[in-house]
Design an enzyme around this catalytic site. Structure first.
Site, PDB file in Angstrom:
ATOM      1  N   ASP A 106       0.808  -1.294   0.075  1.00  0.00           N
ATOM      2  CA  ASP A 106       0.107   0.102  -0.100  1.00  0.00           C
ATOM      3  C   ASP A 106       0.923   1.417   0.090  1.00  0.00           C
ATOM      4  O   ASP A 106       0.198   2.300  -0.181  1.00  0.00           O
ATOM      5  CB  ASP A 106      -0.870  -0.103   1.239  1.00  0.00           C
ATOM      6  CG  ASP A 106      -1.838  -0.998   0.919  1.00  0.00           C
ATOM      7  OD1 ASP A 106      -2.610  -1.171   0.053  1.00  0.00           O
ATOM      8  OD2 ASP A 106      -1.984  -1.755   2.248  1.00  0.00           O
ATOM      9  N   GLY A 123       2.644  -6.770  -1.701  1.00  0.00           N
ATOM     10  CA  GLY A 123       3.273  -6.394  -0.489  1.00  0.00           C
ATOM     11  C   GLY A 123       2.737  -7.182   0.568  1.00  0.00           C
ATOM     12  O   GLY A 123       2.384  -8.240   0.413  1.00  0.00           O
ATOM     13  N   SER A 124       2.737  -6.551   1.864  1.00  0.00           N
ATOM     14  CA  SER A 124       2.271  -7.477   3.063  1.00  0.00           C
ATOM     15  C   SER A 124       0.953  -7.152   3.416  1.00  0.00           C
ATOM     16  O   SER A 124      -0.043  -8.147   3.627  1.00  0.00           O
ATOM     17  CB  SER A 124       3.178  -7.096   4.255  1.00  0.00           C
ATOM     18  OG  SER A 124       4.407  -7.128   4.077  1.00  0.00           O
TER      19      SER A 124
END
Length: 515
Positions: free
Chosen positions: A194, A225-226
């Site tokens: 993000d 991403g995470s």
């Protein structure tokens, strides 16, 4: 978060223009919501193999949902249909059908193709022009491979125009979007967590024509991403190939953005602001990025038993204070409003699906809208509610529902209602109660927990007390541990969404709310 693969359509009687007849009994038929292919030769090729030996039988008919159809065209007398083939619950890949026209009239086939593409795309734009930004260091890594193997083939199969850049350092995307030719692209697509969408939106916000840029150029997201919250909310998935398909078929959707002021700095936020245990689990686990989304759970376990509190003062301009009224508001938003139409306060005309500005030519050339409530350095307005919290455990303000694939914190969030969702709770509750609260997030039941305060606000100020060091997260980005103020701008930004709304289910029982 489960991926939904559209079900095959039921058979229905089509018109003459809906069916193409090829030699050897091959037919391509356009039914209610799918392309049905009858091809015995293709069926034999698609039979399963066990130890390189073909086994079983494959049905001669194959249904391809229109949502999965990427493109169709005739080149050198051959009809080619590109589509997204769901090879597993986690992955779709680009595939194609090819059939020589033979005796078929080109005009007949071209008419059929146009009907197919209209049903496949609906109001979504075809052949989008995309500026793609790949962050090779996002999350656990591997964004380059994800782009090349999972995403790019689908975009190319949909005949999208692609201008691809790899980012080399943090903050680079801000400068890229600040200086971007917004007339050359329809969408900017970060392949990242993000953080890169945050940079893209803030880069557009730094332009002298910020309002025009934020309305004209959509932002989409390939999750690498995470957390991947933007993709979860807009694409309904954290799987890159499914997200790519959602972007190909994505519709322009206005979205509220938030201005955050801290010191003499103003920044834009599209996702959330947090202080307390959530901010610490995010920013305090940067060294565990290799774990992916699991690093947040590790951070929670490390901190949940400490009963740490965050003394502060919170001032808010509250619009809807009660949970029952919030459910009623959510119901009205879902049933009465078209989220592909921009709604902005103090604007007399609405935006069309094509994204034209709702205000004057002079207005769209301006920078960011003025702050209605001033900055964090100004006096707090008299009609705000101010409260002192000595034992705050978590403060979280969100503009989207999902903060991670299994973290539906803001179930009542709406894309373009001009309101922010705020939740907070004390930190001195038992570890068992804390675990109950946090596990309720995954099921979307946090909203109904009595220990959680949930409000709809248009602005607030957060002031830490008796604490010099700590974590404040703005869209997952670390900012100084100092007072900050936030206000919402209705419909300021534009994104691509799968269905013109957030993909979260909403607060439990919202359908029965009284309106």
């Amino acid at each position: 978060m489960a991926e939904a693969i559209p079900a095959p359509a039921t058979a229905s009687q089509g018109t003459a223009n809906d069916v193409l007849l090829f030699p050897k009994g091959v037919t391509l038929a356009l039914l209610a919501d799918s392309l049905v292919v009858k091809d015995k030769t293709r069926a034999r090729r698609r039979r399963k193999k066990l130890c390189r030996v073909t086994v079983g039988r494959a049905p001669p008919r194959t249904s391809i949902p229109f949502y999965n159809v990427l493109w169709a065209e005739v080149i050198d007398g051959v009809l080619t249909i590109n589509y997204a083939d769901p090879v597993s619950k986690k992955h779709v890949r680009a595939a194609r059908l090819t059939y020589p026209l033979g005796e078929l009239a080109p005009d007949t086939v071209n008419t059929w193709i146009e009907i197919l593409l209209k049903r496949a795309y609906g109001t979504a734009q075809r052949q989008k022009r995309a500026k793609v930004l790949v962050n090779p260091h996002a999350g656990p890594g591997g964004a380059d491979k994800i782009w090349e193997h999972d995403v790019k083939p689908l975009f190319e199969a949909a005949r999208m125009s692609l201008d691809v850049m790899r980012t080399k350092f943090s903050g680079e995307a801000i400068g890229i979007c600040e200086n971007l030719d917004i007339n050359a692209y329809d969408v900017v697509i970060p392949c990242s967590g993000d953080g890169l969408p945050y940079e893209c939106i803030n880069g557009l916000g730094k332009r002298p024509d910020a309002r025009k840029a934020l309305r004209q150029l959509a932002v989409a997201h390939i999750p690498c991403g995470s957390g991947n919250a933007m993709s979860c909310n807009l694409n309904g998935t954290h799987r890159p190939s499914f997200a790519a398909l959602a972007i190909i078929k994505g519709v322009r959707t206005p979205i509220d953005l938030m201005s955050v002021t801290q010191g003499n700095t103003r920044m834009l936020s599209f996702l959330s602001q947090s202080v307390g245990i959530i901010a610490e689990c995010d920013l305090g686990t940067e060294n565990l990025r290799w774990l992916g989304a699991a690093r947040f759970n590790v951070g929670l376990i490390q901190r949940i038993f400490s009963k740490k509190v965050y003394p502060c003062e919170i001032s808010m301009k509250v619009e809807i204070p009660e949970k029952a009224d919030i459910k009623a508001h959510y119901k009205r938003e879902r049933l009465e409003h078209d989220y592909t139409t921009r709604r902005e306060k103090d604007v007399s005309k609405e935006t069309s699906l094509a994204g034209e500005s709702a205000s004057s030519e002079t207005d769209v050339g301006d920078g960011l809208p003025p702050l209605r409530f001033g900055t964090v350095n100004d006096k707090i307005p008299e009609d705000w509610e101010t409260a002192s919290h000595d034992k705050l455990g978590n403060f979280y303000c969100g503009n989207m529902a999902w903060m991670a694939p299994d973290a539906n914190f803001f179930t009542a969030a709406c894309p373009n209602d001009g309101l922010m969702d705020v939740v907070f709770n004390d930190g001195d509750i038992s570890a068992a109660k804390y675990l109950e609260l946090l596990t309720s997030v995954e099921s979307g039941r946090l909203f109904d927990k009595p220990h959680v305060t949930y409000r709809k606000v248009v602005a607030y100020r957060f002031t830490p007390r008796n604490q010099k060091h700590g974590y404040i997260s703005i869209d997952g980005e670390h900012v100084p541990f100092e007072p900050f103020q936030v206000e919402v701008h209705q419909g300021l930004g534009t994104v691509l969404s799968k269905s013109g709304k957030y993909e979260a289910a909403g607060p439990s029982g919202w359908e029965e709310a009284s309106v």
